[in-house]
Scaffold this motif. Structure first.
Motif, PDB file in Angstrom:
ATOM      1  N   THR A   1      -5.852   1.525  -5.522  1.00 50.16           N
ATOM      2  CA  THR A   1      -6.970   0.854  -4.870  1.00 50.16           C
ATOM      3  C   THR A   1      -7.083   1.402  -3.461  1.00 50.16           C
ATOM      4  OG1 THR A   1      -6.360  -1.142  -6.103  1.00 50.16           O
ATOM      5  CG2 THR A   1      -7.936  -1.404  -4.306  1.00 50.16           C
ATOM      6  N   PRO A   2      -7.896   2.425  -3.257  1.00 51.59           N
ATOM      7  CA  PRO A   2      -7.946   3.092  -1.945  1.00 51.59           C
ATOM      8  C   PRO A   2      -8.732   2.330  -0.880  1.00 51.59           C
ATOM      9  CG  PRO A   2      -9.408   4.177  -3.470  1.00 51.59           C
ATOM     10  CD  PRO A   2      -8.702   3.113  -4.247  1.00 51.59           C
ATOM     11  N   VAL A   3      -8.413   1.057  -0.736  1.00 50.33           N
ATOM     12  CA  VAL A   3      -8.986   0.230   0.321  1.00 50.33           C
ATOM     13  C   VAL A   3      -7.806  -0.490   0.959  1.00 50.33           C
ATOM     14  CG1 VAL A   3     -10.551  -1.671   0.870  1.00 50.33           C
ATOM     15  CG2 VAL A   3     -11.126  -0.065  -0.978  1.00 50.33           C
ATOM     16  N   ALA A   4      -7.568  -0.224   2.241  1.00 52.04           N
ATOM     17  CA  ALA A   4      -6.370  -0.746   2.905  1.00 52.04           C
ATOM     18  C   ALA A   4      -6.270  -2.259   2.810  1.00 52.04           C
ATOM     19  CB  ALA A   4      -6.333  -0.291   4.363  1.00 52.04           C
ATOM     20  N   GLN A   5      -7.354  -2.967   3.066  1.00 53.10           N
ATOM     21  CA  GLN A   5      -7.313  -4.427   3.045  1.00 53.10           C
ATOM     22  C   GLN A   5      -6.892  -4.951   1.675  1.00 53.10           C
ATOM     23  OE1 GLN A   5     -10.865  -6.392   4.372  1.00 53.10           O
ATOM     24  NE2 GLN A   5     -10.208  -8.379   3.629  1.00 53.10           N
ATOM     25  N   ILE A   6      -7.449  -4.411   0.621  1.00 52.06           N
ATOM     26  CA  ILE A   6      -7.132  -4.881  -0.734  1.00 52.06           C
ATOM     27  C   ILE A   6      -5.706  -4.497  -1.102  1.00 52.06           C
ATOM     28  CG2 ILE A   6      -7.733  -4.639  -3.179  1.00 52.06           C
ATOM     29  CD1 ILE A   6     -10.660  -4.311  -2.213  1.00 52.06           C
ATOM     30  N   ALA A   7      -5.286  -3.275  -0.765  1.00 49.28           N
ATOM     31  CA  ALA A   7      -3.915  -2.851  -1.064  1.00 49.28           C
ATOM     32  C   ALA A   7      -2.916  -3.740  -0.344  1.00 49.28           C
ATOM     33  CB  ALA A   7      -3.724  -1.388  -0.675  1.00 49.28           C
ATOM     34  N   CYS A   8      -3.205  -4.095   0.896  1.00 48.97           N
ATOM     35  CA  CYS A   8      -2.322  -4.986   1.645  1.00 48.97           C
ATOM     36  C   CYS A   8      -2.261  -6.364   1.000  1.00 48.97           C
ATOM     37  CB  CYS A   8      -2.772  -5.098   3.100  1.00 48.97           C
ATOM     38  SG  CYS A   8      -2.462  -3.611   4.069  1.00 48.97           S
ATOM     39  N   GLU A   9      -3.397  -6.884   0.581  1.00 43.93           N
ATOM     40  CA  GLU A   9      -3.423  -8.195  -0.062  1.00 43.93           C
ATOM     41  C   GLU A   9      -2.607  -8.180  -1.352  1.00 43.93           C
ATOM     42  OE1 GLU A   9      -7.551  -9.179  -0.582  1.00 43.93           O
ATOM     43  OE2 GLU A   9      -7.848  -9.510   1.570  1.00 43.93           O
ATOM     44  N   LYS A  10      -2.763  -7.131  -2.153  1.00 43.61           N
ATOM     45  CA  LYS A  10      -2.064  -7.065  -3.435  1.00 43.61           C
ATOM     46  C   LYS A  10      -0.558  -6.907  -3.269  1.00 43.61           C
ATOM     47  CE  LYS A  10      -5.834  -5.606  -6.342  1.00 43.61           C
ATOM     48  NZ  LYS A  10      -6.225  -4.778  -7.479  1.00 43.61           N
ATOM     49  N   THR A  11      -0.124  -6.275  -2.192  1.00 49.07           N
ATOM     50  CA  THR A  11       1.316  -6.092  -1.960  1.00 49.07           C
ATOM     51  C   THR A  11       1.878  -7.153  -1.029  1.00 49.07           C
ATOM     52  OG1 THR A  11       0.860  -4.530  -0.170  1.00 49.07           O
ATOM     53  CG2 THR A  11       1.267  -3.595  -2.366  1.00 49.07           C
ATOM     54  N   GLN A  12       1.012  -8.046  -0.553  1.00 51.24           N
ATOM     55  CA  GLN A  12       1.406  -9.106   0.375  1.00 51.24           C
ATOM     56  C   GLN A  12       2.030  -8.549   1.655  1.00 51.24           C
ATOM     57  OE1 GLN A  12       3.753 -11.941  -1.799  1.00 51.24           O
ATOM     58  NE2 GLN A  12       2.029 -12.566  -3.055  1.00 51.24           N
ATOM     59  N   ILE A  13       1.438  -7.458   2.133  1.00 46.42           N
ATOM     60  CA  ILE A  13       1.839  -6.842   3.393  1.00 46.42           C
ATOM     61  C   ILE A  13       0.649  -6.978   4.335  1.00 46.42           C
ATOM     62  CG2 ILE A  13       2.446  -4.668   4.530  1.00 46.42           C
ATOM     63  CD1 ILE A  13       3.786  -3.885   1.816  1.00 46.42           C
ATOM     64  N   GLY A  14       0.887  -7.527   5.499  1.00 46.08           N
ATOM     65  CA  GLY A  14      -0.193  -7.753   6.446  1.00 46.08           C
ATOM     66  C   GLY A  14      -0.832  -6.459   6.914  1.00 46.08           C
ATOM     67  N   ARG A  15      -2.130  -6.521   7.162  1.00 47.24           N
ATOM     68  CA  ARG A  15      -2.829  -5.331   7.660  1.00 47.24           C
ATOM     69  C   ARG A  15      -2.294  -4.899   9.011  1.00 47.24           C
ATOM     70  NH1 ARG A  15      -8.372  -7.297   7.617  1.00 47.24           N
ATOM     71  NH2 ARG A  15      -8.642  -5.836   9.317  1.00 47.24           N
ATOM     72  N   THR A  16      -1.892  -5.858   9.830  1.00 46.18           N
ATOM     73  CA  THR A  16      -1.303  -5.511  11.128  1.00 46.18           C
ATOM     74  C   THR A  16      -0.044  -4.687  10.925  1.00 46.18           C
ATOM     75  OG1 THR A  16      -2.184  -7.539  12.086  1.00 46.18           O
ATOM     76  CG2 THR A  16      -0.397  -6.459  13.284  1.00 46.18           C
ATOM     77  N   THR A  17       0.768  -5.072   9.947  1.00 45.08           N
ATOM     78  CA  THR A  17       1.990  -4.325   9.630  1.00 45.08           C
ATOM     79  C   THR A  17       1.639  -2.925   9.140  1.00 45.08           C
ATOM     80  OG1 THR A  17       3.170  -6.358   9.090  1.00 45.08           O
ATOM     81  CG2 THR A  17       4.068  -4.306   8.183  1.00 45.08           C
TER      82      THR A  17
END
Length: 65
Positions: free
Chosen positions: A30-46
């Motif tokens: 899923t080449p969208v940072a926000q969605i990839a972060c949500e799916k891996t439960q890693i904050g976008r700030t991180t």
């Protein structure tokens, strides 16, 4: 430095390395940072801090995107 003096990777360092790899794998799917972060439960700030602090991670993330 003897073998005994070589610092071992801490559990936190190992978890971060795993999390980075999971996020890279998700970015490939899923080449969208926000969605990839949500799916891996890693904050976008991180995610953006890792990009800033780790050039290898930034390169891998760019390649995945």
């Amino acid at each position: 430095m003897t073998e005994q003096e070589v610092p071992q990777a801490s559990a936190v360092d190992e978890r971060i390395a795993r999390d980075k790899e999971l996020l890279i794998e998700q970015l490939r799917k899923t080449p969208v940072a926000q969605i990839a972060c949500e799916k891996t439960q890693i904050g976008r700030t991180t995610y953006y801090r890792w990009r800033r602090e780790d050039p290898n991670f930034a390169d891998d993330a760019d390649a995945a995107l």
